[in-house]
Each structure stands twice: as C-alpha cells, then as structure tokens.
Scaffold this motif. Structure first.
Motif, PDB file in Angstrom:
ATOM      1  N   PHE A 200       5.742  -0.003  14.862  1.00 39.95           N
ATOM      2  CA  PHE A 200       4.517   0.798  14.804  1.00 39.95           C
ATOM      3  C   PHE A 200       3.439   0.315  15.772  1.00 39.95           C
ATOM      4  O   PHE A 200       2.660   1.113  16.284  1.00 39.95           O
ATOM      5  N   VAL A 201       3.399  -0.974  16.001  1.00 39.18           N
ATOM      6  CA  VAL A 201       2.423  -1.553  16.929  1.00 39.18           C
ATOM      7  C   VAL A 201       3.113  -2.667  17.701  1.00 39.18           C
ATOM      8  O   VAL A 201       4.192  -3.138  17.315  1.00 39.18           O
ATOM      9  N   SER A 202       2.472  -3.090  18.759  1.00 40.32           N
ATOM     10  CA  SER A 202       3.019  -4.198  19.555  1.00 40.32           C
ATOM     11  C   SER A 202       2.001  -5.329  19.611  1.00 40.32           C
ATOM     12  O   SER A 202       0.838  -5.174  19.228  1.00 40.32           O
ATOM     13  N   SER A 203       2.465  -6.476  20.094  1.00 37.30           N
ATOM     14  CA  SER A 203       1.596  -7.627  20.337  1.00 37.30           C
ATOM     15  C   SER A 203       1.696  -7.988  21.816  1.00 37.30           C
ATOM     16  O   SER A 203       2.477  -7.395  22.564  1.00 37.30           O
ATOM     17  N   ARG A 204       0.932  -8.980  22.203  1.00 34.32           N
ATOM     18  CA  ARG A 204       1.040  -9.441  23.595  1.00 34.32           C
ATOM     19  C   ARG A 204       2.438 -10.000  23.874  1.00 34.32           C
ATOM     20  O   ARG A 204       2.912  -9.948  24.999  1.00 34.32           O
ATOM     21  N   LEU A 205       3.083 -10.504  22.829  1.00 35.96           N
ATOM     22  CA  LEU A 205       4.414 -11.097  23.018  1.00 35.96           C
ATOM     23  C   LEU A 205       5.464 -10.037  23.329  1.00 35.96           C
ATOM     24  O   LEU A 205       6.286 -10.212  24.243  1.00 35.96           O
ATOM     25  N   ASN A 206       5.459  -8.920  22.598  1.00 34.92           N
ATOM     26  CA  ASN A 206       6.567  -7.958  22.742  1.00 34.92           C
ATOM     27  C   ASN A 206       6.150  -6.643  23.380  1.00 34.92           C
ATOM     28  O   ASN A 206       6.913  -5.677  23.344  1.00 34.92           O
ATOM     29  N   LYS A 207       4.969  -6.591  23.954  1.00 33.14           N
ATOM     30  CA  LYS A 207       4.512  -5.347  24.566  1.00 33.14           C
ATOM     31  C   LYS A 207       5.474  -4.903  25.660  1.00 33.14           C
ATOM     32  O   LYS A 207       5.871  -5.686  26.507  1.00 33.14           O
ATOM     33  N   GLY A 208       5.883  -3.634  25.593  1.00 38.41           N
ATOM     34  CA  GLY A 208       6.809  -3.076  26.558  1.00 38.41           C
ATOM     35  C   GLY A 208       8.259  -3.120  26.121  1.00 38.41           C
ATOM     36  O   GLY A 208       9.120  -2.492  26.759  1.00 38.41           O
ATOM     37  N   GLU A 248      17.407  -8.082  22.296  1.00 39.08           N
ATOM     38  CA  GLU A 248      17.837  -9.244  23.061  1.00 39.08           C
ATOM     39  C   GLU A 248      16.985  -9.432  24.313  1.00 39.08           C
ATOM     40  O   GLU A 248      16.802 -10.571  24.780  1.00 39.08           O
ATOM     41  N   GLU A 249      16.413  -8.341  24.844  1.00 38.68           N
ATOM     42  CA  GLU A 249      15.551  -8.470  26.036  1.00 38.68           C
ATOM     43  C   GLU A 249      14.373  -9.411  25.776  1.00 38.68           C
ATOM     44  O   GLU A 249      13.951 -10.159  26.659  1.00 38.68           O
ATOM     45  N   LEU A 250      13.836  -9.363  24.555  1.00 37.32           N
ATOM     46  CA  LEU A 250      12.713 -10.244  24.235  1.00 37.32           C
ATOM     47  C   LEU A 250      13.152 -11.702  24.200  1.00 37.32           C
ATOM     48  O   LEU A 250      12.443 -12.594  24.699  1.00 37.32           O
ATOM     49  N   LEU A 251      14.337 -11.954  23.685  1.00 35.49           N
ATOM     50  CA  LEU A 251      14.818 -13.328  23.603  1.00 35.49           C
ATOM     51  C   LEU A 251      15.292 -13.841  24.963  1.00 35.49           C
ATOM     52  O   LEU A 251      15.282 -15.052  25.205  1.00 35.49           O
ATOM     53  N   GLN A 252      15.710 -12.937  25.834  1.00 32.86           N
ATOM     54  CA  GLN A 252      16.018 -13.358  27.203  1.00 32.86           C
ATOM     55  C   GLN A 252      14.741 -13.773  27.929  1.00 32.86           C
ATOM     56  O   GLN A 252      14.745 -14.707  28.741  1.00 32.86           O
ATOM     57  N   LYS A 253      13.655 -13.098  27.587  1.00 38.99           N
ATOM     58  CA  LYS A 253      12.358 -13.420  28.197  1.00 38.99           C
ATOM     59  C   LYS A 253      11.778 -14.707  27.622  1.00 38.99           C
ATOM     60  O   LYS A 253      11.140 -15.491  28.320  1.00 38.99           O
ATOM     61  N   TYR A 254      12.000 -14.915  26.301  1.00 39.34           N
ATOM     62  CA  TYR A 254      11.486 -16.110  25.608  1.00 39.34           C
ATOM     63  C   TYR A 254      12.638 -16.796  24.858  1.00 39.34           C
ATOM     64  O   TYR A 254      12.730 -16.737  23.628  1.00 39.34           O
ATOM     65  N   PRO A 255      13.525 -17.452  25.562  1.00 45.81           N
ATOM     66  CA  PRO A 255      14.735 -18.002  24.913  1.00 45.81           C
ATOM     67  C   PRO A 255      14.453 -19.074  23.869  1.00 45.81           C
ATOM     68  O   PRO A 255      15.252 -19.267  22.953  1.00 45.81           O
ATOM     69  N   THR A 256      13.327 -19.755  23.965  1.00 50.65           N
ATOM     70  CA  THR A 256      13.038 -20.817  22.993  1.00 50.65           C
ATOM     71  C   THR A 256      12.506 -20.261  21.668  1.00 50.65           C
ATOM     72  O   THR A 256      12.280 -21.026  20.723  1.00 50.65           O
ATOM     73  N   LEU A 257      12.331 -18.939  21.579  1.00 51.89           N
ATOM     74  CA  LEU A 257      11.820 -18.333  20.346  1.00 51.89           C
ATOM     75  C   LEU A 257      12.939 -17.741  19.485  1.00 51.89           C
ATOM     76  O   LEU A 257      12.665 -17.086  18.488  1.00 51.89           O
ATOM     77  N   ARG A 258      14.192 -17.970  19.881  1.00 51.98           N
ATOM     78  CA  ARG A 258      15.308 -17.440  19.103  1.00 51.98           C
ATOM     79  C   ARG A 258      15.354 -18.115  17.723  1.00 51.98           C
ATOM     80  O   ARG A 258      15.321 -19.334  17.616  1.00 51.98           O
ATOM     81  N   GLY A 259      15.449 -17.291  16.684  1.00 58.75           N
ATOM     82  CA  GLY A 259      15.462 -17.822  15.323  1.00 58.75           C
ATOM     83  C   GLY A 259      16.835 -17.741  14.690  1.00 58.75           C
ATOM     84  O   GLY A 259      17.829 -18.177  15.271  1.00 58.75           O
TER      85      GLY A 259
END
Length: 779
Positions: A200-208, A248-259
């Motif tokens: 519903f909304v985005s943040s600076r982290l996942n925008k786009g 997965e695109e978000l985790l490719q961009k920020y690989p250290t944030l994988r949970g």
C-alpha cells in the motif's frame, strides 16, 4: 400515537458539530424518512436541548448523563445504546461509542416504529460484546473479493447494523498479487490475501520495487473501505501477513538485510525471504511504512498480524516451514532450542512494539493483535511479554499450537477447533484471559456463523442455535471481545440470514430467549402462519450441521482450493490422463508433485485424514446428516407446493430460497461423505490382501461413485435452474480460491470422467511426489 407518526412529524435533527461521521449518516437517513423540510443542524454540546419535534443523534453518550438520568437509566460499565422520547416529545438516539450508534438506529427503525407511545418512551440496551471485529473477510478484503455482484457499501453497512465494532479494510485492488514466481509454481497465488504493509505504501528502502500505480490502486481501495467503515461508525484496521517476504530485487540491492526463509519448500519452486528484523535499517523501513500508511488513514485503530504461513514469518521461530532460520544479527544458530526460542520471542515482541508505537504517534487508540498458534515453539517466552495494546485472537487460549481441544457437540470422541462446531468455551479459558488482562492485553475469541470454516463456498446456511451456543458460552465466561472469521453473509446475496439476526439480537440482549428469538425472526421472514414450519426446518438443518464430521481442510476451504466439487472420484485418479485432469488441476491449490492430486488423504507431506477417521466420518454422515436434510427438503417441497398461490411474495421467497440452499448443503455433505468413503476404501483395499475385505472395499467404491455421479447431477441441476445465489461465484473468471461461471461445464466433465473410469482398479502411486518431467533416468 405510534412512534412512526411522532418521528414523521419531526422538524429538525440535531447532531454534534464535531461529532462522528455516523451521526451525519443517521441524520441523512432519518431525513429521508421524515418530512421533506426537516433540517439537519450541527450544534455544540450545549445546544442539545429538549424541544418538541427535535431528534437528537449523538455518540459518546457520557456527555449526556443528564438524559440518562431523565430516562431513568442506571449507570453501567457496559457499552450501551439508548432511544428516549422525553416528556417534551423530543427524541434522543444516543450510544456510549460511535460504533454502536448505527446498530441502535437500525433497531429503532426496523423494530420500534409501530410501538404505541403515550408520554415518555425508553428503549435502553447494554451491549453484550464491547469489541466485535471482522477477521479474514472473504468478500471485502480476501480471496472472494471478486465475487459477482458484490456491493461493498451495502456489505459494510450490514456490519454496523449487526453490532460489529471493528472491520479490516486492506485489500488488493487487482485480481492477482504482484508476486513473481517460477513457471508451474502455485506459490504467488497465496499473496492475494492478507496483503502486507508494503502493498500500500513504500519507504525509502523499497521505493520503486513495486510500481507506483499498483500501490496507489491498493491504497485507494483501502481508503475507500475505511471511509465506508467510518460512515457507519465502524473502526477500520488491517489484517496483514507480516513480516512477509520481499522481492528478490530488494535483497540483491541490500544483501545484508536478508532474513528468514519463509516459504513452504514443497509448495514453492524458489526460496522466499523476509527482511532481517533485528537490523536497524529494517526497523526504520517498517516504521516508515507504518507512518506513511497512518498518515493516509489516521483513523485506523488496529493491525491484526498473522505469520509463519503464506510467505510470511519471524526469524528463528519453530513453525517456519524450513525450520528455525534467519538473518545474521539475531542469534548464533548453534545455540540450543530454548535459547533460540527466547531470542526469537524478543524479536517478535520488539516488532509488535515498533508497529504499535509508530502508529500511536498518529492515533492514540491503536492496537496490535496477533494469533498465537504459529508461536507454539515460543509461547513460553512470548506470553509473558504481551503488554498494553498488544492483543491476541485465538480459537482457544489453552492450546500452544493448532491442536484441537474442544469436544465435538455431538461426538465426544472427536475434538475440534474453530468453525461453528467449536460451539463453546471451556471454563479454563477465563484463567488465561485474566492473565492477558493483568498484562493490559486483550483476548479476542474466534467464532463463525458464515461460510468460511463451515460450508465454503456455500452461502446462507442457517444454524441459529449453533450460532447462539458460542455467543452465550463466551458471554457467560465474561468475554468482552470476539473476532468473527471469514466475513458475514453479503445481504444482497442472502436476504434471509437467521444467523445474522441471532447475533444482532444477542448483541443487544444477552438474556434473550433463543427459542423466542428464532420464532420472532421466522415470523418476520414468513409471517405468523408459516413461522412454526420455518423454525422446524431451521432446526433440522441446524441438527444436520451439528452432526457433520470435520474432514480437515475439506470442511474448511478445500471444497474450492482442492476442487472437490468438480474433480472426479474414481478408484485410480492417476489413470485419468493429465490432459483430461487439467480442467481442474490447473486451478487446484497445489504443486505439480503434490500427492493430493492422486490421494485425497494427503496434502504435501501432511496426512489430512486417516483411514479410521474417514470410515467414522462417512458412516456418521450417513446415519445422522443425510436423513435429517432429506426431512428438511421434504418439508420444504411440501410448503412450496402449498404456497404456489400465496399472495405474500416474501413468504414464498423465504421457502424457495431455503430449499435451494438446503439442496446445496446436502450436495456438499454428500461430496464430503464420498471423499471420506474414497479415503477409507482405497487405502483399506491397498493395505490388505484379504479377498473379502477387498471385495467390501470395491463395493464401497462402486457405491460412492454412483452416489457422487447422482449427487453431481443434482448439483448441476441446481446450478442451471436456481435463481438463488447459493454459492460464491467469481465475476471475473475462475481462480484457485473461487469458482467461476464455468462451474456447470466442470461438473459435466467430472460426470463424464467418473463414468469412464469407475471400473478401474484402485491404486495410489506411492512415488507420485518423486516424478520429474523429462526425467533423464526414466526407462
């Protein structure tokens, strides 16, 4: 003089200038009922005076204690509603909270208008349950939201009319989720329900990551639903699977944030991961999502969080499908199970507090509600950590997982959890509820008087006494908060919903006599002469529902998800060529290697129904369900035939409507019965070498196949001939969760395949799940 005459002579309606939206809604509806020149006057509190010809409408009735005194109403800690015609012939419609005002208004205009009034008139009720929330609403927010002819405002209005307080409003606007999968994989479909915050909304982290137009469409749907809820005094909120997996695109961009890995490895063809909640960047991401959403809809007062299923899960919790796992920041994975559970619990509670505290900055009444079943491995540590505005909803507070703990209302040897068959609460629940209250937390108990968990996809099945049993049991225990599973019946589709009316009356009067209430409802529906007969038929259907035997997910949602209504029951399902099975397997909630495709007792690695339970189920359905429904149908046929010339169209409609719904229920139970018989007979046949036992199993199979062919023909006739909307049907095509308007065509294919393959030998390939397309080692 009758009350209707007094109201029609009213000259003005006074509402609070800074009052709730529901006050304006009621004022507009009253003005349409009264004379054309009536005025609606928003006023300050001090201008609410007693004047002849005035109708005063206001929520938050603690501001009107002098009116309660004049009406002779004693103070109460319970929520309340009041209709008062004072000595000056001034009308007051008041409620302790806005969420009950529309309930009071509806009761007045539906039930009190013909009351004879002399001087004063007082109608005052204490509300039975101060919090009644919707949960997993099939029609408004979940997978049946594309039901044909569904009218959202009419549906939300019905919630308010019945006496609900809270309603979930977050739904995807599109028919399908924006989740990328692998070819042949079913998993993306699970994301169509309980959409997470990032839909519903985005943040600076996942925008786009998600298209802006996709988010805007979902947000618009949420805001529309919330606005309609507020219009009728309901409290809007969310039901989300969190923390849900991210693309997965978000985790490719920020690989250290994988949970944690949160998918089901048998159902998915690629791993799905949530974000690492222990990381401060992820915490800021969720805080920003929650802030942005609350800014858009500041009136939202709750979020219900479900987890560890359907692509969501908390790190290192035991019920993750691949086992305890997570990101790099929470705990070293070689710690012992107990220490991991303790740390995982802290992480869960920290997330709940983050969401709560972020939302409280915008709305000081915000609450977080969660289910505990998924935390069976952490409950010891999670339970003491619950605190103010972090609440629980559950079938039972006494279980530490999904195990059944309530005895079936008719069969002491069977335990149930959830559904209408979970018709009471044990006294020990009060101890756990009191523990929650000491922690300033609230407990919501599930109940269900609709389609979900009971008879999905059927609509409008009456079981008023069973509905009452759960309400009375909860009230007697001192429960203040309930959560209704699956949504109410859409009023445009179910014009005679006795279950609804039982709940509405109970909400306004916990001391009601259920027999009188059902009789009065029957008189409203069918008139004085036919009411006794209608009650008898309802009793028969209620008795049949009570006598039904739960069959795991098939009694829940599996008639649709596993395609029971349209898939053929034959001795060897695998003998049907895949090309001939594709018409239903394409929409089954299953992967291509799921043994459920050929074995109705299995689903992935779960044993859904044992052979012994299946035998018990089909025999009890034969003994206690089928004959009862036949009796109801016989009575309905007789009354319909005798009312062909009846002038009262409504009387005819209620019996015609009930007749087709009863036919549908009989078909449903017959399919469930035959499914249970198939499980018993095929497995018993394959497990024994005794000729006589095999002969008996073959006879059972032959019988159930002929019965199911006949049953499907009956269902086809109902589908093609009935004007009644007796089943949930999509207006946009078939999906794995809802049948489409091709239902009749699928029934015909089922019949043809059953006739063609009824004489095959019983067989289940034990290695079905290991098949691989284009196997290089195949002979």
């Amino acid at each position: 003089m009758r009350l209707r005459d007094i109201l029609q002579q009213a000259e003005k309606i006074r509402i609070q200038e800074a009052g709730s939206l529901v006050e304006k809604t009621i004022a507009r509806e009253i003005s349409g009922y009264c004379s054309n020149n009536i005025n609606i006057r928003p006023s300050d509190l001090e201008n609410f005076q007693s004047k002849k010809g005035a109708i005063n409408v206001a929520a938050h009735g603690d501001r009107f204690s002098h009116i309660l005194d004049e009406a002779g109403v004693s103070p109460t800690e319970k929520e309340w509603v009041l209709f008062f015609l004072d000595k000056n012939q001034c009308t007051w419609i008041l409620s302790s909270r806005a969420c009950f005002l529309y309930t009071a208004f509806c009761h007045i205009f539906e039930n009190l208008l013909d009351e004879n009034i002399r001087e004063k008139f007082v109608w005052f009720r204490k509300i039975s349950f101060s919090r009644e929330k919707s949960t997993f609403d099939l029609f408004l927010t979940q997978y049946a939201r594309m039901m044909r002819g569904f009218r959202r405002e009419e549906y939300i209005r019905e919630y308010a009319r019945l006496g609900f307080t809270h309603i979930e409003v977050n739904a995807l606007a599109a028919l399908f989720p924006y989740e990328k999968g692998v070819s042949g994989e079913f998993y993306p479909d699970f994301y169509t329900y309980c959409p997470a915050l990032d839909q519903f909304v985005s943040s600076r982290l996942n925008k786009g990551i998600y298209p802006e137009e996709y988010l805007q469409a979902n947000l618009l749907r949420l805001k529309e639903n919330a606005a309609l809820a507020l219009k009728y005094g309901l409290i809007p909120g969310l039901l989300c699977f969190e923390p849900r997996s991210v693309p997965e695109e978000l985790l490719q961009k920020y690989p250290t944030l994988r949970g944690a890995r949160v998918d089901h490895p048998f159902r998915s063809f690629k791993p799905r991961y949530s974000l690492a909640l222990a990381h401060p960047v992820v915490q800021k991401h969720y805080a920003e999502l929650m802030t942005n959403l609350m800014i858009e809809v500041p009136e939202m007062e709750f979020i219900t969080i479900w987890t560890n299923d359907s692509g969501a899960g908390f790190e290192h919790t035991k019920s993750l499908y691949v086992g305890r796992n997570g990101g790099a920041y929470l705990i070293r994975e070689w710690k012992d199970d107990r220490e991991i559970a303790r740390t995982a619990s802290r992480n869960v509670l920290k997330f709940f507090r983050l969401v709560r505290d972020t939302a409280l900055k915008v709305n000081p009444d915000f609450r977080v509600i969660t289910r505990l079943e998924s935390f069976y491995g952490e409950r010891e540590f999670l339970w003491p950590g619950l605190e103010e505005r972090i609440d629980v909803e559950a079938n039972s507070l006494l279980t530490e997982g999904w195990e059944a703990n309530f005895h079936h209302p008719e069969y002491p040897d069977i335990k149930v959890i959830g559904s209408a068959l979970h018709s009471g609460l044990e006294a020990e629940e009060k101890t756990s509820l009191d523990e929650l209250h000491k922690q300033n937390s609230e407990g919501f108990f599930y109940h269900s008087f609709g389609s979900h968990t009971n008879h999905e996809p059927l609509l409008g099945i009456p079981f008023p006494w069973l509905t009452y049993d759960k309400l009375f049991s909860a009230y007697k225990l001192g429960v203040e908060s309930l959560a209704h599973l699956g949504g109410i019946q859409p009023p445009g589709k179910v014009p005679f919903s006795v279950n609804h009316e039982v709940f509405r009356r109970f909400q306004l009067d916990a001391k009601m006599n259920i027999e009188k209430a059902v009789s009065d409802i029957a008189k409203d529906y069918a008139g004085e002469i036919n009411a006794v007969l209608l009650v008898k038929i309802w009793r028969l259907i209620d008795t049949a529902v009570r006598a039904s035997v739960p069959l795991s997910i098939y009694s829940h949602y599996g008639v649709v998800w596993q395609r029971l209504f349209v898939r053929p029951l034959v001795p060897d399902i695998d003998r049907i060529p895949e090309i001939d099975r594709a018409y239903y397997e394409h929409f089954m909630c299953t992967s291509i290697h799921n043994p459920n495709r050929v074995d109705l007792s299995q689903d992935v690695l779960f044993e859904l129904i044992t052979k012994d339970h299946a035998k018990k189920a089909y025999k009890r359905i034969d003994e206690n369900v089928r004959g009862t429904l036949d009796s109801a149908l016989k009575m309905l046929k007789k009354v319909i035939a005798g009312n062909e010339e009846e002038e009262d169209g409504k009387t005819r409609r209620v019996f015609y409507d009930l007749y087709d719904r009863c036919r549908a229920l009989k078909s449903l139970y017959e399919t469930l019965r035959n499914t249970a018989a198939w499980i018993y007979a095929v497995h018993e046949f394959l497990e024994t070498s005794e000729p006589e036992v095999r002969k008996s199993c073959r006879e059972i199979l032959d019988d159930l196949i002929e019965r199911e062919i006949h049953n499907t023909l009956e269902l086809l006739d109902l589908w093609e001939s009935s004007p009644v909307e007796w089943m949930i049907v999509s207006e946009s095509g078939e999906t794995p969760f809802i049948y489409g308007d091709n239902f009749g065509t699928l029934l015909k294919k089922k019949i043809n395949l059953m006739r063609k393959h009824k004489n095959d030998d019983p067989w289940i390939d034990p290695d079905y799940m290991f098949r691989v397309s284009n196997d290089p080692y195949a002979d």
